[in-house]
Design an enzyme around this catalytic site. Structure first.
Site, PDB file in Angstrom:
ATOM      1  CG  HIS A 122      30.638  45.208  40.567  1.00  0.00           C
ATOM      2  ND1 HIS A 122      30.378  46.573  39.618  1.00  0.00           N
ATOM      3  CD2 HIS A 122      29.479  44.385  40.074  1.00  0.00           C
ATOM      4  CE1 HIS A 122      29.221  46.428  38.969  1.00  0.00           C
ATOM      5  NE2 HIS A 122      28.734  45.218  39.516  1.00  0.00           N
TER       6      HIS A 122
ATOM      7  CG  ASP B 239      26.394  37.424  39.801  1.00  0.00           C
ATOM      8  OD1 ASP B 239      27.179  38.252  39.289  1.00  0.00           O
ATOM      9  OD2 ASP B 239      25.276  37.077  39.497  1.00  0.00           O
TER      10      ASP B 239
HETATM   11  C1  SDX Z   1      28.016  41.101  37.063  1.00  0.00           C
HETATM   12  O1  SDX Z   1      29.070  45.756  35.248  1.00  0.00           O
HETATM   13  C2  SDX Z   1      27.854  45.156  35.976  1.00  0.00           C
HETATM   14  O2  SDX Z   1      27.237  46.135  36.586  1.00  0.00           O
HETATM   15  C3  SDX Z   1      27.780  43.753  36.184  1.00  0.00           C
HETATM   16  C4  SDX Z   1      26.689  43.243  37.119  1.00  0.00           C
HETATM   17  C5  SDX Z   1      25.277  43.555  36.442  1.00  0.00           C
HETATM   18  O3  SDX Z   1      24.366  43.833  37.354  1.00  0.00           O
HETATM   19  O4  SDX Z   1      25.173  43.778  35.250  1.00  0.00           O
HETATM   20  O5  SDX Z   1      26.859  43.895  38.275  1.00  0.00           O
HETATM   21  C6  SDX Z   1      26.609  41.759  37.027  1.00  0.00           C
HETATM   22  O6  SDX Z   1      28.659  40.975  36.197  1.00  0.00           O
HETATM   23  C7  SDX Z   1      28.613  41.293  38.626  1.00  0.00           C
HETATM   24  C8  SDX Z   1      30.163  40.572  38.490  1.00  0.00           C
HETATM   25  C9  SDX Z   1      30.110  39.019  38.574  1.00  0.00           C
HETATM   26  N1  SDX Z   1      31.639  38.735  38.266  1.00  0.00           N
HETATM   27  C10 SDX Z   1      32.098  37.820  39.141  1.00  0.00           C
HETATM   28  O7  SDX Z   1      31.795  37.519  40.260  1.00  0.00           O
HETATM   29  C11 SDX Z   1      33.445  37.253  38.577  1.00  0.00           C
HETATM   30  C12 SDX Z   1      34.514  37.356  39.465  1.00  0.00           C
HETATM   31  N2  SDX Z   1      34.869  38.966  39.539  1.00  0.00           N
HETATM   32  C13 SDX Z   1      35.851  39.523  38.714  1.00  0.00           C
HETATM   33  O8  SDX Z   1      36.207  38.921  37.731  1.00  0.00           O
HETATM   34  C14 SDX Z   1      35.995  41.077  38.564  1.00  0.00           C
HETATM   35  O9  SDX Z   1      35.800  41.667  39.771  1.00  0.00           O
HETATM   36  C15 SDX Z   1      35.035  41.543  37.428  1.00  0.00           C
HETATM   37  C16 SDX Z   1      35.248  40.812  36.010  1.00  0.00           C
HETATM   38  C17 SDX Z   1      33.706  41.647  38.197  1.00  0.00           C
HETATM   39  C18 SDX Z   1      35.599  43.032  37.487  1.00  0.00           C
HETATM   40  O10 SDX Z   1      36.731  43.180  36.886  1.00  0.00           O
HETATM   41  P1  SDX Z   1      37.596  44.410  36.613  1.00  0.00           P
HETATM   42  O11 SDX Z   1      36.784  45.764  36.897  1.00  0.00           O
HETATM   43  O12 SDX Z   1      38.370  44.206  35.297  1.00  0.00           O
HETATM   44  O13 SDX Z   1      38.583  44.198  37.825  1.00  0.00           O
HETATM   45  P2  SDX Z   1      40.232  43.888  37.274  1.00  0.00           P
HETATM   46  O14 SDX Z   1      40.183  42.829  36.636  1.00  0.00           O
HETATM   47  O15 SDX Z   1      40.800  45.060  37.149  1.00  0.00           O
HETATM   48  O16 SDX Z   1      40.746  43.562  38.748  1.00  0.00           O
HETATM   49  C19 SDX Z   1      41.533  44.556  39.709  1.00  0.00           C
HETATM   50  C20 SDX Z   1      42.376  43.714  40.556  1.00  0.00           C
HETATM   51  C21 SDX Z   1      43.235  42.611  39.588  1.00  0.00           C
HETATM   52  O17 SDX Z   1      44.484  42.307  40.556  1.00  0.00           O
HETATM   53  P3  SDX Z   1      45.699  43.036  40.299  1.00  0.00           P
HETATM   54  O18 SDX Z   1      45.868  42.761  38.810  1.00  0.00           O
HETATM   55  O19 SDX Z   1      45.418  44.680  40.596  1.00  0.00           O
HETATM   56  O20 SDX Z   1      46.705  42.433  41.315  1.00  0.00           O
HETATM   57  O21 SDX Z   1      41.347  42.743  41.501  1.00  0.00           O
HETATM   58  C22 SDX Z   1      41.699  41.437  41.151  1.00  0.00           C
HETATM   59  C23 SDX Z   1      42.465  41.491  39.854  1.00  0.00           C
HETATM   60  O22 SDX Z   1      43.106  40.413  39.862  1.00  0.00           O
HETATM   61  N3  SDX Z   1      40.348  40.825  41.360  1.00  0.00           N
HETATM   62  C24 SDX Z   1      40.141  39.598  41.987  1.00  0.00           C
HETATM   63  C25 SDX Z   1      38.745  39.482  41.861  1.00  0.00           C
HETATM   64  N4  SDX Z   1      38.034  40.556  40.882  1.00  0.00           N
HETATM   65  C26 SDX Z   1      39.322  41.379  40.769  1.00  0.00           C
HETATM   66  N5  SDX Z   1      40.791  38.786  42.593  1.00  0.00           N
HETATM   67  C27 SDX Z   1      40.307  37.802  42.837  1.00  0.00           C
HETATM   68  N6  SDX Z   1      39.017  37.367  42.982  1.00  0.00           N
HETATM   69  C28 SDX Z   1      38.365  38.358  42.613  1.00  0.00           C
HETATM   70  N7  SDX Z   1      36.994  37.879  42.358  1.00  0.00           N
END
Ligand code: SDX
Length: 432
Positions: A309, A366
């Protein structure tokens, strides 16, 4: 204690005001930085930038806290329902019995979507994205309710109560219409005597000569699902609503833009992506370890959907509540959904894996919500439209904050240009 901030650039100091919120959140106010120091603040994706002051929702990502107008999400989940929580999110207070009655009646009176709007759906192939159809139908609302959509804050605020009721009630009806359209089923008109969620289930699942029979556990689970999605601070789609609203756009146009932002798989589209992921694991007889291994590759396309998140560095409190509700609903309905078992196994495996632990990646809202919707009978391609129904009160409350802010201005971020510097035009016959 008043906080002060000072920015030292080269040998000059620039004092900057500090803003402290009611929950102790602190921000350095950089609005004067360009004028005094010739600098803008840079924060790609606004991950550490406050775009506004808001009274609607408080999130503490480190401690997994979510409150709407001061009320903890856990207490609202236990004691409230979607309509009451919508009132709270929009108007700032829990309604009295009289206010709740009036609000509920206003929703019932605005449940019918104009028959001519069915033609908007007919302009889409049945295979079209339900979110595209929903965004298009909401974008058309100003044409059917011009008196509620003046693109003039002073006028639109005078009719806000009616516009809010139209938005919440008709978005719900539109989702049912989209479902029926895609299935090739006749539209079901809303029944004014039915409560919000029962009316939705009626419009979704009734047959021409056989009304849907309400199942209390299903209605309760749907209420909980929608309540948990009511608002969530400045998420991608809510920020989009505020961005569009800031140009003095009416409520419906602003919400339509928010729905388009919500459609993305990294945001509202994640609930459907989770189900596709769980189904793939099930179909391949995998125990989830292949998915977890792929998710650790770091590529955005392999992420463990429903995990991580942008704000929570702890459990998303909504995920815990929905996770518990899944078990209750399935057992009451006598459903043994293998995908729930896979989800629970995946959660346990990921929460023990250092890749997820070190990045503080936990299940978000989700991860389990699709299980509930599947048990209710909602098809996966409609999951994100269900999120939109739930988020409508949050979009409305945020639109109202923008529209009623006397010191508000159009949202217009700056940038750092990194393209080619000044160069003269070259006639085509002199180009290489
Ligand atoms: C919602 O913002 C809100 O409030 C949204 C929401 C709402 O109610 O409106 O809560 C609803 O959108 C929930 C999120 C739903 N999305 C997903 O479940 C998709 C999977 N999650 C990710 O894509 C990710 O966690 C995000 C998009 C939710 C957050 O992305 P960020 O904050 O930009 O995180 P990041 O890309 O900076 O990741 C940090 C690290 C990275 O690794 P490194 O580069 O540090 O090595 O964490 C890793 C990312 O690769 N990472 C994941 C991951 N999420 C982050 N690795 C594997 N699986 C994941 N799900």
């Amino acid at each position: 204690m008043t906080h002060t901030a000072s920015l030292k650039i080269d040998d000059k100091e620039y004092p900057l005001p500090v803003i402290v919120g009611t929950e102790g959140e602190k921000a350095v106010d950089t609005r004067t930085l360009r004028a005094t120091a010739g600098y803008v603040a840079y924060d790609q994706g606004y991950g550490n930038t406050g775009s506004c002051e808001s009274k609607v929702t408080f999130l503490n990502g480190d401690d997994g806290i979510l409150r709407h107008r001061g009320y903890p999400i856990e207490q609202l989940a236990n004691h409230s329902d979607f309509v009451e929580t919508s009132y709270l999110v929009i108007y700032g207070e829990l309604p009295t019995a009289a206010q709740r009655k009036e609000f509920g009646l206003r929703l019932r009176q605005n449940a019918v979507v104009e028959t001519q709007m069915q033609k908007i759906l007919e302009g889409f192939p049945t295979s079209a994205s339900p979110m595209a159809m929903l965004s298009a139908m909401v974008a058309a609302l100003p044409a059917y309710h011009p008196q509620l959509a003046n693109n003039n804050f002073e006028k639109d605020l005078k009719v806000f109560d009616q516009a809010a009721a139209v938005a919440i009630s008709k978005i719900r009806t539109m989702v049912a219409m989209i479902y029926r359209y895609q299935k090739g089923l006749p539209f079901m008109f809303p029944k004014q005597e039915l409560p919000f969620c029962d009316n939705f289930l009626h419009m979704m699942f009734s047959e021409p000569y056989k009304d849907y029979v309400s199942v209390p556990e299903v209605t309760k689970a749907l209420n909980l699902f929608l309540l948990l999605h009511a608002d969530h601070e400045q998420n991608c789609s809510t920020s989009t609503v505020r961005m569009v609203a800031s140009s003095s756009s009416n409520l419906f146009t602003s919400i339509s833009a928010g729905i388009s932002a919500l459609a993305g798989p990294l945001h509202g589209g994640a609930n459907a992506a989770v189900m596709h992921m769980l189904q793939s694991i099930h179909d391949e007889g995998d125990d989830g370890s292949r998915f977890i291994a792929a998710a650790k590759s770091g590529s955005k396309s392999n992420r463990l959907m429903g995990f991580g998140h942008a704000v929570y560095r702890n459990f998303d409190p909504r995920a815990k509540i929905i996770g518990q509700a899944c078990g209750t609903l399935l057992s009451k309905l006598g459903i043994d959904d293998p995908l729930l078992n896979i989800a629970q196994h995946l959660e346990q495996a990921a929460l023990k894996d250092d890749y997820f632990i070190s990045r503080k990646l936990y299940p978000n809202v989700d991860f389990y919500s699709g299980i509930i919707m599947r048990a209710i009978g909602i098809p996966v391609n409609m999951f994100t439209t269900m999120f939109a129904i739930g988020r409508a009160p949050g979009y409305i409350a945020n639109w109202h904050e923008v529209a009623s802010n006397p010191k508000g201005r159009i949202y217009r971020p700056r940038q750092i240009y990194v393209g080619p510097v000044l160069r003269p035009y070259v006639p085509i016959d002199q180009r290489g």
